[in-house]
Write an enzyme that holds these catalytic residues in place. Structure first.
Site, PDB file in Angstrom:
ATOM      1  N   CYS A 324      -2.677  -5.702  -7.226  1.00 54.66           N
ATOM      2  CA  CYS A 324      -1.966  -4.446  -6.971  1.00 54.66           C
ATOM      3  C   CYS A 324      -1.750  -4.235  -5.476  1.00 54.66           C
ATOM      4  O   CYS A 324      -0.761  -3.622  -5.067  1.00 54.66           O
ATOM      5  CB  CYS A 324      -2.718  -3.266  -7.587  1.00 54.66           C
ATOM      6  SG  CYS A 324      -4.406  -3.049  -6.983  1.00 54.66           S
ATOM      7  N   HIS A 864      -7.402   1.154  -6.337  1.00 50.19           N
ATOM      8  CA  HIS A 864      -6.120   0.697  -6.881  1.00 50.19           C
ATOM      9  C   HIS A 864      -5.008   1.056  -5.908  1.00 50.19           C
ATOM     10  O   HIS A 864      -5.036   2.116  -5.271  1.00 50.19           O
ATOM     11  CB  HIS A 864      -5.866   1.351  -8.240  1.00 50.19           C
ATOM     12  CG  HIS A 864      -4.567   0.958  -8.870  1.00 50.19           C
ATOM     13  ND1 HIS A 864      -4.290  -0.342  -9.245  1.00 50.19           N
ATOM     14  CD2 HIS A 864      -3.455   1.682  -9.159  1.00 50.19           C
ATOM     15  CE1 HIS A 864      -3.057  -0.391  -9.760  1.00 50.19           C
ATOM     16  NE2 HIS A 864      -2.539   0.817  -9.711  1.00 50.19           N
TER      17      HIS A 864
END
Length: 924
Positions: A324, A864
């Site tokens: 990510c 994230h």
């Protein structure tokens, strides 16, 4: 388990009695020697073993190898409980199914982190530990070489896992291989597993359950074939000249000629899955099962300009395993308008394959292909496998499947793309010169001209600016001015939030009792700020200084001698002391005094004392210093009054226990005897004897100190004072017990409101004048010496695309920290005119608008990444969360997760006014 005695090292373990081959310190020496030997002969194929950090930490404490401690790494020397010999090696906490795992090849948990969950030791060390402790299970891993330009050795802790699907019966089996294994190796394993001859086997790259390309047996590695962790590969077996698919139907394998065009989208050799197919005599036509699914990694037939798709720029990027961070940075770059326009056109003529600093144009080719897919595939997600493969080859620090920093990747990409697209084939040499009083405009232009003569690419055109750097020598006042290019600005996050900290101050000359001071410092401050606050509170004199230390379990865990160390690393429940010492010459000896009980109970107790000595020669000098440091603790019955120095209002200071003084009290200066010193005079050494022991640096050995003991002066000398009944009767030890914590949180403590700062305050902090650090000294050409100069930065030339990196992460040896401070940044009309020192009007507007944000959610070691990007043509914002793309309102994009901000310059109209942005928001 029994306790070892001094006559032997026999321990009872669960599996019986074992005679230890050596003492703990000998174990440590053997392991250190074997490790050092292994590190001198690093090569591919060397075996390392994974060991549970939980078990290994116990062994380190047992052999006193814990980092950061200065004495008694644990209480193992004096308490046989905390430093007891560990049991058998136990790796059950780091493998799947734990103690219930009965596999011959147990697998590691995927969430492990080196240093936190496991340690790596060379094969020779593992064999020695296994000989000493037994246990297991063994978890061997091979060392591999990574990197195209700069080879790096690393241990492949998590081998590549592939799911082999047999098309005949749809059975599945997991195959684990090194990513450095070849396709030949893969075929051999599969054919041996399935009992078939290699000539009849064809293995497909079956990523996302779709056929991509036949994996032809060759020396190409699995990594070079872009095979990803946990992806599928499909086995088809040739039966009488036909390939059998999953339905049992025979599909003829029709060989086709390679494409006649030798040019891909950027003019390079034809690529299949990102790599040349020239290693095989022929390739096989893709099955018609292959759809137009966007994770296809095929090249284009030519570099002709392509049109954006109907939903161009709306495609997400599949997460290939903790990628990510990469997806977030790529989306921000892909949605940078000038870069998108550049890579959608023919850029083959600008590929620089000769640049030794570049990557033979391969990074630019891979990025260009990926950008084209994202702008032409509609909203179908794309799997950036070929790009990730290139990244692993040229930047092995980003290989594997661990989480990384999106800004670090962005910095590498911008620099790598620049070198691959640098229009300068032969870089001229220029010698950097100082300004020597020339006008800034002339010097800046000369520096920029030199820079452009060596660096000329679309990245320089779009993303590079210039700042002015001014250095001033603190001794001769020499001023040095240079003008340097920048690709992005890394801005600190200044904090106005404060915290209260309680520090206990000890007099280093024995002139008074310890005093707790509670001071207020910046929450994001450093040790220098804490020292200044305590110095003011205790009326520190100009010829004194404070030495901070962290005390843990009655020992000095570490000295806080780095003034720039972040205070955030000090937790509220810790104990911090400040030793008040006189400033002396270079030949001073620091004496550290720890306390322990008598022979019946040899645990450490009480807070250590620290003093400094000049002309230290023998044990008598140490005994005199220890008595001086203990003198304030004398009980009243044994006390002789003497004037002392004390604090004024924060804590207490004493002539005798219980009596207060203030800063106006007579100060006991170095060289003036304390009451304890006067009491010692005229008495024999036998009457004053203390049970003192000299310890080495690691606290591994002790020897009694007598009057004639020679003591090596200088540095740090550590001694142990053993308290007998006589010391307990003479001194009140309660003053050295139970130090206050740094901060005692109240039950009804109010929750602090989230702090908010502006982007402009971050920029101000970045540009403010500050002294260089002691490790970053500047060589003054006038003094001919390195000086701790002051440095001031100013913006001089701004690029069309301005990138701000908000420094949310801080790292030190002891702590990693993330700041979740909300930064209020403008979406429109970011006017930087007042910060730009150049008067050149030809540079254009200094007003910017936001078009992309790289976000980070969560804490360190995980979290994230996602991105907010604006489609300029649509005038709409979208949230790119890996493969998922969704519209987001403009009011939602300003969050405390913002990590990297991307701005583009607002064009000026012909009349000199700032033109409208994609949405009118008034004048700047």
């Amino acid at each position: 388990m029994t306790i070892p005695d001094s006559s032997g090292y026999n321990y009872m373990m669960e599996n019986g009695s074992i005679d230890l081959p050596c003492k703990p310190e000998e174990e440590r020496r053997i392991v250190q020697d074997l490790t050092a030997k292994a590190e001198t002969s690093l090569r591919e194929g060397n075996l390392y073993y994974v060991i549970s950090k939980r078990w290994f930490s116990v062994w380190e404490r047992y052999t006193l190898q814990v980092d950061g401690a200065s004495l008694f790494e644990s209480e193992s020397l004096i308490s046989t409980d905390s430093g007891a010999r560990p049991g058998p090696i136990d790796n059950s906490d780091i493998i799947a199914n734990g103690k219930d795992n009965k596999d011959d090849d147990p697998q590691l948990l995927r969430t492990l982190e080196e240093g936190r969950d496991y340690a790596l030791v060379p094969q020779e060390v593992w064999e020695k530990l296994l000989e000493w402790y037994k246990g297991g299970p063994p978890l061997p891993r091979k060392m591999i070489s990574q990197g195209e330009q700069h080879k790096q050795f690393s241990v492949e802790v998590f081998p590549l896992c592939l799911c082999l699907i047999d098309s005949r019966d749809k059975s599945e089996v997991i195959i684990r291989s090194s990513k450095k294994d070849s396709l030949h190796d893969l075929y051999e394993r599969v054919c041996q597993l399935k009992g078939i001859v290699q000539e009849k086997a064809h293995i497909w790259d079956f990523f996302n359950k779709r056929k991509h390309t036949v994996l032809i047996p060759s020396n190409q590695t699995l990594e070079e074939s872009n095979l990803q962790m946990d992806q599928d590969i499909l086995l088809e077996v040739l039966v009488d000249g036909f390939d059998m698919d999953s339905t049992g139907n025979g599909l003829a394998l029709v060989p086709v000629e390679p494409p006649t065009s030798s040019v891909t989208i950027a003019g390079g050799p034809s690529l299949s899955n990102g790599y040349s197919t020239g290693y095989g005599s022929k390739i096989y036509q893709r099955s018609n099962l292959s759809s137009t699914f966007g994770d296809m990694e095929d090249g284009y037939d030519s570099l002709r300009p392509i049109q954006r798709g109907e939903k161009g720029g709306m495609a997400g990027l599949q997460n290939l395993g903790n990628t990510c961070f990469m997806n977030s940075s790529i989306q921000c770059l892909v949605h940078t308008p000038p870069l998108a326009e550049y890579f959608l056109e023919d850029y083959s003529e600008e590929i620089n394959r000769q640049n030794p600093l570049g990557m033979n144009g391969e990074l630019a080719l891979a990025f260009g292909e990926l950008l084209r897919k994202l702008w032409s595939s509609g909203s179908t997600p794309v799997a950036p496998r070929a790009f990730k493969g290139k990244l692993a080859r040229f930047a092995p620090q980003f290989s594997g499947y661990n989480q990384h920093d999106s800004q670090e990747l962005l910095a590498f990409l911008l620099d790598g793309l620049h070198e691959d697209l640098n229009r300068v084939k032969q870089k001229p040499y220029f010698e950097t010169k100082d300004s020597d009083g020339q006008p800034d405009d002339e010097v800046a232009e000369e520096f920029w001209r030199y820079h452009k003569a060596r660096n000329d690419s679309v990245i320089v055109d779009v993303c590079q600016g210039q700042y002015k750097s001014t250095l001033v020598c603190p001794v001769c006042c020499k001023i040095s001015i240079t003008f340097d290019p920048f690709m992005y600005l890394s801005l600190p996050l200044p904090s106005v939030a404060t915290r209260t900290m309680t520090v206990t101050m000890f007099y280093g000359n024995g002139s008074g009792l310890p005093i707790p001071f509670t001071v207020t410092v910046l929450k994001q401050g450093c040790c220098k700020d804490l020292i200044q606050a305590v110095s003011a509170a205790c009326c520190l004199q100009s010829d004194e200084y404070l030495l901070l230390a962290e005390v843990y379990e009655n020992r000095i865990y570490k000295y806080l001698e780095n003034p720039s160390e972040a205070l955030i690393s000090i937790k509220d429940d810790e104990h911090i002391v400040a030793y008040r010492l006189p400033k002396r010459g270079a030949e001073v000896t620091r004496l550290e005094i720890c306390h322990r009980h008598d022979e019946s109970n040899r645990k450490l107790f009480l807070t250590p004392l620290v003093t400094s000595l000049e002309d230290l020669q023998c044990g008598a000098d140490i005994e005199l210093a220890v008595n001086r440091m203990l003198s304030p603790l004398r009980r009243k019955a044994f006390f002789s009054p003497a004037p002392v120095h004390s604090g004024q209002e924060n804590g207490y200071a004493l002539d005798a226990p219980g009596e207060r003084n203030d800063c106006s009290s007579t100060v006991l200066r170095p060289g003036i005897q304390s009451a304890g010193d006067r009491e010692l005079e005229g008495k024999s050494i036998s009457e004053l004897s203390l049970r003192l022991f000299l310890a080495n640096d690691r606290g591994l050995s002790f020897r009694p100190i007598v009057k004639e003991s020679p003591i090596k002066p200088g540095g740090l000398v550590k001694v142990i004072l053993e308290w007998t009944d006589k010391e307990h009767e003479l001194y009140d030890a309660s003053f050295l017990r139970d130090l206050p914590e740094v901060h005692k949180t109240g039950v009804a403590a109010k929750k602090t409101k989230q702090e908010a700062i502006s982007l402009f305050s971050c920029l101000d902090a970045f540009l403010k004048e500050e002294p260089l650090g002691p490790d970053d000294m500047w060589y003054c050409p006038r003094c001919k010496e390195h000086r701790q100069a002051t440095k001031k930065l100013d913006l001089w030339r701004l690029p069309d695309v301005l990138v701000f990196h908000l420094k949310r992460f801080s790292y030190s040896r002891w702590l990693k920290n993330k700041l979740d401070t909300f930064v209020n940044f403008p979406i429109y009309n970011l006017d930087l005119s007042k910060y730009v020192k150049s008067n050149d009007a030809s540079e254009g507007s200094h007003v910017y608008e936001l078009y992309a944000i790289s976000n980070h959610y969560g804490g360190l070691g995980g979290g994230h990444y996602s991105a907010y990007c604006k489609l300029i043509d649509d005038n709409r914002w979208y949230h790119f969360d890996d493969a998922h793309v969704s519209p987001v309102s403009e009011s939602e994009i300003k969050t405390s997760a913002a990590y990297v901000l991307f701005y583009r310059r607002v064009k000026c109209q012909t009349n000199g006014t700032v033109g409208e942005t994609s949405q009118s928001h008034g004048a700047c």
